[in-house]
Design a protein around this motif. Sequence first.
Motif, short mmCIF file in Angstrom:
data_model
loop_
_atom_site.label_atom_id
_atom_site.label_comp_id
_atom_site.label_asym_id
_atom_site.label_seq_id
_atom_site.Cartn_x
_atom_site.Cartn_y
_atom_site.Cartn_z
N LEU A 1 0.72 -1.18 -0.02
CA LEU A 1 -0.06 -0.10 -0.02
C LEU A 1 0.76 1.39 0.02
O LEU A 1 1.98 1.17 0.10
N PRO A 2 0.24 2.38 -0.23
CA PRO A 2 1.08 3.65 -0.33
C PRO A 2 1.92 4.01 0.70
O PRO A 2 1.47 3.77 2.03
N GLU A 3 3.06 4.53 0.52
CA GLU A 3 4.10 4.85 1.65
C GLU A 3 3.22 5.71 2.67
O GLU A 3 3.61 5.52 4.00
N ASP A 4 2.40 6.74 2.37
CA ASP A 4 1.78 7.42 3.36
C ASP A 4 0.75 6.60 4.48
O ASP A 4 1.12 6.98 5.65
N PHE A 5 0.28 5.69 3.71
CA PHE A 5 -0.49 4.77 4.77
C PHE A 5 0.48 3.89 5.65
O PHE A 5 0.08 3.84 6.69
N ILE A 6 1.47 3.38 5.12
CA ILE A 6 2.59 2.92 6.12
C ILE A 6 2.95 3.57 7.23
O ILE A 6 3.05 3.29 8.33
N ASP A 7 3.26 4.81 6.78
CA ASP A 7 3.82 5.73 7.87
C ASP A 7 2.89 6.07 9.00
O ASP A 7 3.35 6.11 10.31
N GLU A 8 1.49 6.09 8.51
CA GLU A 8 0.43 6.17 9.84
C GLU A 8 0.41 5.38 10.46
O GLU A 8 0.32 5.27 11.53
N ILE A 9 0.45 3.92 9.77
CA ILE A 9 0.53 2.71 10.65
C ILE A 9 1.95 2.71 11.89
O ILE A 9 1.62 2.34 12.94
N LYS A 10 2.73 3.07 11.19
CA LYS A 10 4.01 3.16 12.24
C LYS A 10 3.90 4.28 13.39
O LYS A 10 4.37 4.05 14.44
N LYS A 11 3.35 5.43 12.88
CA LYS A 11 3.11 6.29 13.74
C LYS A 11 1.93 6.01 15.04
O LYS A 11 2.21 6.35 16.21
N ARG B 1 10.13 -0.59 19.22
CA ARG B 1 10.59 -0.52 17.71
C ARG B 1 9.81 -1.08 16.84
O ARG B 1 9.10 -2.29 17.36
N ILE B 2 9.87 -0.78 15.51
CA ILE B 2 8.90 -1.77 14.55
C ILE B 2 10.10 -2.31 13.81
O ILE B 2 10.92 -1.62 13.24
N ASP B 3 9.83 -3.62 13.70
CA ASP B 3 11.01 -4.43 13.05
C ASP B 3 10.50 -4.40 11.45
O ASP B 3 11.35 -4.30 10.69
N ASP B 4 9.09 -4.63 11.44
CA ASP B 4 8.76 -4.78 9.87
C ASP B 4 7.41 -4.54 9.88
O ASP B 4 6.57 -4.76 10.58
N VAL B 5 7.02 -4.05 8.42
CA VAL B 5 5.52 -3.68 8.27
C VAL B 5 5.17 -4.19 6.76
O VAL B 5 5.96 -3.58 5.90
N LYS B 6 4.25 -5.19 6.69
CA LYS B 6 3.90 -5.59 5.41
C LYS B 6 2.34 -5.41 5.21
O LYS B 6 1.69 -5.63 5.90
N THR B 7 2.02 -4.44 3.80
CA THR B 7 0.67 -4.45 3.79
C THR B 7 0.26 -4.91 2.31
O THR B 7 0.98 -4.98 1.52
N ARG B 8 -0.88 -5.02 2.06
CA ARG B 8 -1.42 -5.51 0.78
C ARG B 8 -2.91 -5.01 0.65
O ARG B 8 -3.78 -4.86 1.85
N ARG B 9 -3.69 -5.06 -0.45
CA ARG B 9 -5.02 -4.82 -0.37
C ARG B 9 -5.76 -6.24 -0.87
O ARG B 9 -5.35 -6.70 -1.62
N LEU B 10 -6.64 -6.45 0.10
CA LEU B 10 -7.52 -7.72 -0.28
C LEU B 10 -8.98 -7.03 -0.75
O LEU B 10 -9.85 -6.84 0.06
N GLY B 11 -9.30 -6.60 -2.02
CA GLY B 11 -10.49 -6.25 -2.27
C GLY B 11 -10.84 -4.81 -1.82
O GLY B 11 -9.66 -3.91 -2.09
N TRP B 12 -11.58 -4.53 -0.90
CA TRP B 12 -11.86 -2.89 -0.46
C TRP B 12 -11.31 -3.16 0.93
O TRP B 12 -11.27 -1.95 1.38
N ARG B 13 -10.75 -4.15 1.31
CA ARG B 13 -10.07 -4.23 2.74
C ARG B 13 -8.56 -4.16 2.49
O ARG B 13 -7.84 -4.58 1.63
#
Length: 375
Positions: free
Chosen positions: A213-223, A233-245
């Motif tokens: 997913l977009p970088e700004d969305f990942i940054d919001e997750i970290k924040k 600390r955050i070691d890793d963030v993985k994101t993906r889109r499954l339909g509308w979710r």
Amino acid sequence: MMYSLEERFRKSKIVSWTGIWINFFLAIFKIFAGIWGRSQAMLSDGFHSLSDIFAGILTLTSVKISQKPVDQDHPYGHGKAESIAALCISFILLGMSIVLSYRALNAIFLKIRIVPGLLPLWAALISILVKELLFRYTYYIGKKFDNLAILASASDHRADALTSVAALIGIAGARLGYTFLDPLAGFVVALFIFKIGIDILRPSLRELMDTSLPEDFIDEIKKLTLSIGEVKRIDDVKTRRLGWRNSIDLSVQIDADLSIEEGHGISNQIEKLLLQKLKNIGNIMIHINPGTGDREERNRKLEIITRILQEHYQKFVNFHDLFIVRKGSEEQVYLHLVLARKISVEQAHRVCDHLERDIKRELPNFKVLIHVEPA
């Protein structure tokens, strides 16, 4: 703002059926106008509207499938049905554009010169108005419910409105004597259809390939995650889109001394916060890792305490069971101190006071708990 699955499906169903019926009548009208009025541009435009009917049916079917709950064969749900539908819509548009391009170019190079009638001109005007209104309505619903298939249909409606503009120019030009403009407009319409097909193809392929997913969305997750004090600390963030979710796979470090129960509580706290603050979150997987930096820091503090005890060896016989624990924001040191059997209570108390004072001098935020036992 969050919406229920039932409302999302109901609105998607209404907009899909609205598009299907409008496209059905427009397709018949424009194909008839193209044949009766001898206009290659209007015939291309009519077949584009016909493709919109298939797109609408695919959209409706995909939205219905995507609402199905998780099952044994689909542990992440059925959300990708919408991406597959968008992919199919793009293939329909690309195939239609190739056929229409061939017909238009054939008419241009063979120099087939036909003056269109007045009916295709009126058909183009009506199509522009109707399809632009349909685009605005469909786009609004697609953005409101974050539905890729509905947004793909909206893009298709906008393409239809633009192709009708091209058809209108070509038909009007041909009626003014520039007969080559009608098949040329038909070719331009085909190019519009091809571009929209590519525009729909790209995001659907990204989703099917589990693109992040977009970088700004990942940054919001970290924040949001780091706003929870226990997360080191955050070691890793993985994101993906499954339909509308949106699906999130998150690895975080917490204090290595915390219990499993406390780690589970932190995990629940992170999940609850992300669900509250972020839009359209489906699956959240949180991995709790012990903080390696915390372990190193704890060992450093144990070395300091051991050094202090060694400096006071003449005052006691031995010590054992030295360990540090964390209770919320407070750190506590526990140790068993072995004293001579004949030492008085007052002397024992003085020894413990001296040790506690020296330890707190080096580690001011510590609570020192000493258990005294005879040698």
